[in-house]
Design a protein around this motif. Structure first.
Motif, mmCIF file in Angstrom:
data_model
loop_
_atom_site.group_PDB
_atom_site.id
_atom_site.type_symbol
_atom_site.label_atom_id
_atom_site.label_comp_id
_atom_site.label_asym_id
_atom_site.label_seq_id
_atom_site.Cartn_x
_atom_site.Cartn_y
_atom_site.Cartn_z
ATOM 1 N N SER A 85 -87.487 23.545 36.825
ATOM 2 C CA SER A 85 -88.211 22.394 37.357
ATOM 3 C C SER A 85 -87.880 22.256 38.832
ATOM 4 C CB SER A 85 -87.817 21.107 36.623
ATOM 5 O OG SER A 85 -86.468 20.764 36.911
ATOM 6 N N ARG A 86 -88.697 21.504 39.538
ATOM 7 C CA ARG A 86 -88.421 21.285 40.955
ATOM 8 C C ARG A 86 -87.085 20.577 41.139
ATOM 9 N NH1 ARG A 86 -91.581 21.548 45.427
ATOM 10 N NH2 ARG A 86 -90.608 20.630 47.284
ATOM 11 N N GLU A 87 -86.808 19.605 40.276
ATOM 12 C CA GLU A 87 -85.551 18.847 40.392
ATOM 13 C C GLU A 87 -84.352 19.755 40.180
ATOM 14 O OE1 GLU A 87 -88.922 16.360 39.846
ATOM 15 O OE2 GLU A 87 -88.163 17.963 38.518
ATOM 16 N N LEU A 88 -84.441 20.662 39.216
ATOM 17 C CA LEU A 88 -83.332 21.579 38.960
ATOM 18 C C LEU A 88 -83.123 22.508 40.148
ATOM 19 C CD1 LEU A 88 -82.520 23.476 35.710
ATOM 20 C CD2 LEU A 88 -82.728 24.765 37.840
ATOM 21 N N LEU A 89 -84.206 23.054 40.695
ATOM 22 C CA LEU A 89 -84.080 23.960 41.832
ATOM 23 C C LEU A 89 -83.555 23.244 43.066
ATOM 24 C CD1 LEU A 89 -87.358 26.043 41.388
ATOM 25 C CD2 LEU A 89 -85.020 26.781 40.888
ATOM 26 N N GLU A 90 -83.947 21.999 43.262
ATOM 27 C CA GLU A 90 -83.418 21.240 44.396
ATOM 28 C C GLU A 90 -81.919 20.994 44.222
ATOM 29 O OE1 GLU A 90 -87.422 18.723 45.732
ATOM 30 O OE2 GLU A 90 -85.943 17.816 44.383
ATOM 31 N N ALA A 91 -81.497 20.673 42.998
ATOM 32 C CA ALA A 91 -80.068 20.478 42.734
ATOM 33 C C ALA A 91 -79.308 21.775 42.979
ATOM 34 C CB ALA A 91 -79.860 19.995 41.302
ATOM 35 N N TYR A 92 -79.925 22.881 42.586
ATOM 36 C CA TYR A 92 -79.290 24.181 42.830
ATOM 37 C C TYR A 92 -79.183 24.461 44.332
ATOM 38 C CZ TYR A 92 -78.469 29.151 43.085
ATOM 39 O OH TYR A 92 -77.943 30.372 43.401
ATOM 40 N N GLY A 93 -80.207 24.096 45.091
ATOM 41 C CA GLY A 93 -80.157 24.273 46.542
ATOM 42 C C GLY A 93 -79.001 23.511 47.163
ATOM 43 N N ARG A 94 -78.764 22.309 46.671
ATOM 44 C CA ARG A 94 -77.631 21.522 47.187
ATOM 45 C C ARG A 94 -76.304 22.183 46.819
ATOM 46 N NH1 ARG A 94 -81.337 17.482 45.568
ATOM 47 N NH2 ARG A 94 -80.341 17.168 43.536
ATOM 48 N N PHE A 95 -76.268 22.818 45.650
ATOM 49 C CA PHE A 95 -75.074 23.551 45.230
ATOM 50 C C PHE A 95 -74.822 24.735 46.160
ATOM 51 C CE2 PHE A 95 -73.361 26.792 42.039
ATOM 52 C CZ PHE A 95 -72.051 26.356 42.152
ATOM 53 N N VAL A 96 -75.865 25.492 46.476
ATOM 54 C CA VAL A 96 -75.729 26.619 47.396
ATOM 55 C C VAL A 96 -75.222 26.142 48.751
ATOM 56 C CG1 VAL A 96 -77.029 28.373 48.692
ATOM 57 C CG2 VAL A 96 -77.468 28.041 46.243
ATOM 58 N N ASP A 97 -75.647 24.967 49.152
ATOM 59 C CA ASP A 97 -75.250 24.439 50.456
ATOM 60 C C ASP A 97 -73.753 24.150 50.540
ATOM 61 O OD1 ASP A 97 -76.653 23.808 52.965
ATOM 62 O OD2 ASP A 97 -75.773 21.816 52.699
ATOM 63 N N THR A 98 -73.098 23.961 49.392
ATOM 64 C CA THR A 98 -71.657 23.681 49.414
ATOM 65 C C THR A 98 -70.842 24.871 49.911
ATOM 66 O OG1 THR A 98 -71.238 24.398 47.106
ATOM 67 C CG2 THR A 98 -71.895 22.091 47.463
ATOM 68 N N PHE A 99 -71.457 26.062 49.922
ATOM 69 C CA PHE A 99 -70.739 27.252 50.399
ATOM 70 C C PHE A 99 -70.821 27.401 51.915
ATOM 71 C CE2 PHE A 99 -71.655 27.995 45.976
ATOM 72 C CZ PHE A 99 -70.498 28.591 45.504
ATOM 73 N N GLU A 100 -71.616 26.569 52.563
ATOM 74 C CA GLU A 100 -71.712 26.512 54.028
ATOM 75 C C GLU A 100 -71.965 27.879 54.652
ATOM 76 O OE1 GLU A 100 -67.970 24.617 54.923
ATOM 77 O OE2 GLU A 100 -68.902 22.622 54.870
ATOM 78 N N GLY A 101 -72.828 28.672 54.027
ATOM 79 C CA GLY A 101 -73.175 29.976 54.575
ATOM 80 C C GLY A 101 -72.325 31.112 54.069
ATOM 81 N N GLY A 102 -71.281 30.811 53.315
ATOM 82 C CA GLY A 102 -70.459 31.874 52.743
ATOM 83 C C GLY A 102 -71.183 32.623 51.649
#
Length: 363
Positions: free
Chosen positions: A107-124
């Motif tokens: 779902s869009r909501e799930l993918l957006e939540a996943y995007g925020r998770f990816v952002d926690t790595f700050e480019g790593g």
């Protein structure tokens, strides 16, 4: 290949957790998220960042449980380290998995939540498409983080054709090595998987004059590929078919101690990651006279494409790099020609040398 992970007992609750990694695993970081509101359960594993930030796709798959998902993400992330190093890219190895059936859970909501998770790595960790995810999904994920490649909007798009082209180039090099200048023309190729890469590979093989036998568990994918390529044959499975080439282009670990003895193909070259269940499979294939082109060499075309968004080469250079996969395979085969080492050993030596150079000899 990869050691087990120790999961903290409290990981049944919602939240984001860094997982304790066994000392022998070799992974730098493994992070898991559970979000009950969106249904997101995902794991990111960074294996090695000696050469640069870890780049690897996000696989959306209905794993039986978190243990199976962990095993897969560990193997896949290690494979990305090998792939980036073998391709000479300034990138490390990482991978992500989302647990669930993408047809039912995405779902869009799930993918957006996943995007925020990816952002926690700050480019790593930089993500991209994989099995179960698309360039359109990357657009949604990219609305929450800039650490995404392979988007339709502002990115290089789906990497399926680039991966298929690299596999084809590697396969052609292997065929010339075995059968002479005619290469794949007139040879039978069993393609396992009619997805984003397998379907594209079929077209390249047909155009090259190869005789294709296709297998996929999804009848719709088979029908779609057959309609696009009239005249190709189909089968319920191709691994044990009387073909010249076996091209695994679906999920990994299809080559193991039980299946390798039934393999009739002289050449194995495909897009699937982690085709060997264990390292023993490499020795078993070599001893029975089967030429295996390491997956992390053959399937690097997609990574080369999306890496352009990080490393910033021009489109012409990207195309040249993908075309050079065949030349790299030829060089690998030439190095191993005297029989003292397998082609896979020759490829691994290249990877180890590049990692050692990046770490001052500590790889």
């Amino acid at each position: 290949m990869c050691a087990a992970l120790l999961i903290n007992p409290d990981m049944g609750r919602d939240g984001t957790f860094d997982v304790d990694v066994d000392q022998t695993s070799g992974h730098e970081l493994v992070r898991i998220i559970r979000d009950r509101d969106t249904g997101l359960r995902a794991i990111v594993a960074i294996h090695d960042s000696s050469l640069g930030p870890a780049l690897g796709g996000t696989r959306f798959f209905p794993y039986r449980d978190e243990k199976e998902a962990l095993t897969d993400v560990l193997r896949l992330s290690e494979g990305m380290t090998l792939k980036a190093a073998a391709a000479g890219l300034p990138l490390g190895g990482g991978k992500a998995v989302i647990i669930g059936d993408p047809r039912a859970r995405k779902s869009r909501e799930l993918l957006e939540a996943y995007g925020r998770f990816v952002d926690t790595f700050e480019g790593g960790y930089i993500t991209a498409g994989d099995v179960g995810t698309t360039a359109s999904d990357m657009d949604i994920i990219g609305s929450q983080t800039r650490w995404v490649v392979g988007r339709n909007t502002g990115g290089s798009g789906d990497s399926g054709f680039s991966t298929a082209l690299g596999v084809y180039s590697a396969m052609q090099a292997g065929a010339v090595h075995l059968w002479g200048s005619a290469g794949l023309s007139g040879r039978s190729v069993g393609v396992e998987g009619a997805g984003k890469v397998g379907g594209q590979l079929v077209r390249l093989l047909v155009d090259a004059g190869a005789k294709v036998v296709l297998a996929d568990r999804d009848p719709e994918a088979v029908e779609r590929t057959v309609q696009a390529n009239p005249g190709i044959a189909t089968a319920s499975a191709v691994l044990d078919q009387e073909v010249d080439v076996y091209a695994p282009c679906a999920l990994g670990a299809t080559l193991n101690e039980k299946t390798i003895p039934s393999l009739r193909a002289r050449l194995v070259c495909g897009a699937a990651n982690n085709q060997l269940l264990t390292a023993e499979g490499e020795r078993q294939l070599h001893s029975q006279g089967t030429l295996w082109i390491p997956d992390y060499v053959a399937n690097a075309g997609g990574l080369i494409q999306v890496s352009s968004e990080v490393c910033d080469p021009g489109a012409e250079e990207v195309s040249t790099r993908i075309a050079m996969i065949g030349a790299a395979v030829t060089e690998m085969l030439s190095t191993a020609r005297d029989g003292s080492k397998s082609p896979a050993m020759a490829a691994r030596e290249i990877v180890q040398r590049r990692l050692a150079d990046a770490t001052g000899g500590r790889a």
